[in-house]
Design an enzyme around this catalytic site. Structure first.
Site, PDB file in Angstrom:
ATOM      1  N   GLY A  12       0.831  -1.202   0.000  1.00  0.00           N
ATOM      2  CA  GLY A  12       0.000   0.000   0.000  1.00  0.00           C
ATOM      3  C   GLY A  12       0.862   1.247   0.000  1.00  0.00           C
ATOM      4  N   CYS A  13       0.278   2.349   0.383  1.00  0.00           N
ATOM      5  CA  CYS A  13       0.988   3.635   0.414  1.00  0.00           C
ATOM      6  C   CYS A  13       2.279   3.510   1.215  1.00  0.00           C
ATOM      7  CB  CYS A  13       0.084   4.708   1.018  1.00  0.00           C
ATOM      8  SG  CYS A  13       0.879   6.308   1.171  1.00  0.00           S
ATOM      9  N   PHE A  14       3.371   3.937   0.617  1.00  0.00           N
ATOM     10  CA  PHE A  14       4.659   3.748   1.277  1.00  0.00           C
ATOM     11  C   PHE A  14       4.868   4.612   2.509  1.00  0.00           C
ATOM     12  CE2 PHE A  14       6.578   5.824  -2.843  1.00  0.00           C
ATOM     13  CZ  PHE A  14       6.022   7.068  -2.563  1.00  0.00           C
ATOM     14  N   HIS A 155      -2.124   2.152   7.621  1.00  0.00           N
ATOM     15  CA  HIS A 155      -1.368   1.057   8.235  1.00  0.00           C
ATOM     16  C   HIS A 155      -1.361   1.211   9.749  1.00  0.00           C
ATOM     17  CE1 HIS A 155       0.227   1.404   4.131  1.00  0.00           C
ATOM     18  NE2 HIS A 155       0.270   0.085   4.202  1.00  0.00           N
TER      19      HIS A 155
END
EC number: 1.8.4.11
Length: 170
Positions: A12-14, A155
């Protein structure tokens, strides 16, 4: 510290991945970037086929690849294809980019343990693929949540999440 090892993970989004992984014991450094795609020198606005990923440098005397993967599977949903939270598309896929055969073996074994554990409601769809060039993302994406502590992330560590190993078969 005598030597370090590398791992490359996408989930997902880093921004959120980097923020949580950097805090793990034994992690020496992290940087975010793009890998697994079709163009050289990708950018945030032009990275066809690339996943947003985190390159992790770690001290093998303080942690190991398996521990990093267990945490990786705890902080993102490995059962959703090309999606994490509101982020949708191949850039946000779950992937392990292995650097050698041992990392591939550990990745496949860990995925089998995640599937067998029942900790996630579906089957793991995380790709296990050879690492290709890792392209560092633009400076504004590095350490994003350190600079913007209330910035976007999907996250989080799941409380009491512990991955058991499968029982050996006779």
């Amino acid at each position: 510290m005598t030597d370090t090892r590398r791992a490359i993970l996408a989930g997902g989004c880093f921004w959120g991945m980097q923020d949580l992984i950097r805090r793990q014991p034994g992690v020496v450094s992290t940087r975010v970037g793009y890998t697994g795609g079709t163009n050289d020198h990708p950018t945030y606005r032009n990275h066809p086929g690339h996943a947003e990923a985190v390159e992790i440098v770690y001290d093998p005397e303080r942690t190991d690849y398996r521990a990093l993967l267990e945490f990786f599977f705890q902080i993102h949903d490995p059962t959703t294809k090309d999606r994490q939270g509101n982020d949708i598309g191949t850039s946000y896929r779950s992937a392990i980019f292995y650097l050698d055969d041992e990392q591939r073996r550990v990745a496949e074994d860990t995925i089998a343990d995640v599937d067998a554990s029942g900790l996630w409601p579906g089957k793991v769809v995380t790709e296990v693929t050879p690492a290709s060039e890792f392209w560092e993302a633009e400076p504004e994406h590095q350490d994003y949540l350190l600079r913007y502590p209330n910035g976007y992330t999907c996250h989080y560590p799941r409380p009491d999440w512990k991955l058991p190993k499968r029982q050996a078969t006779a």
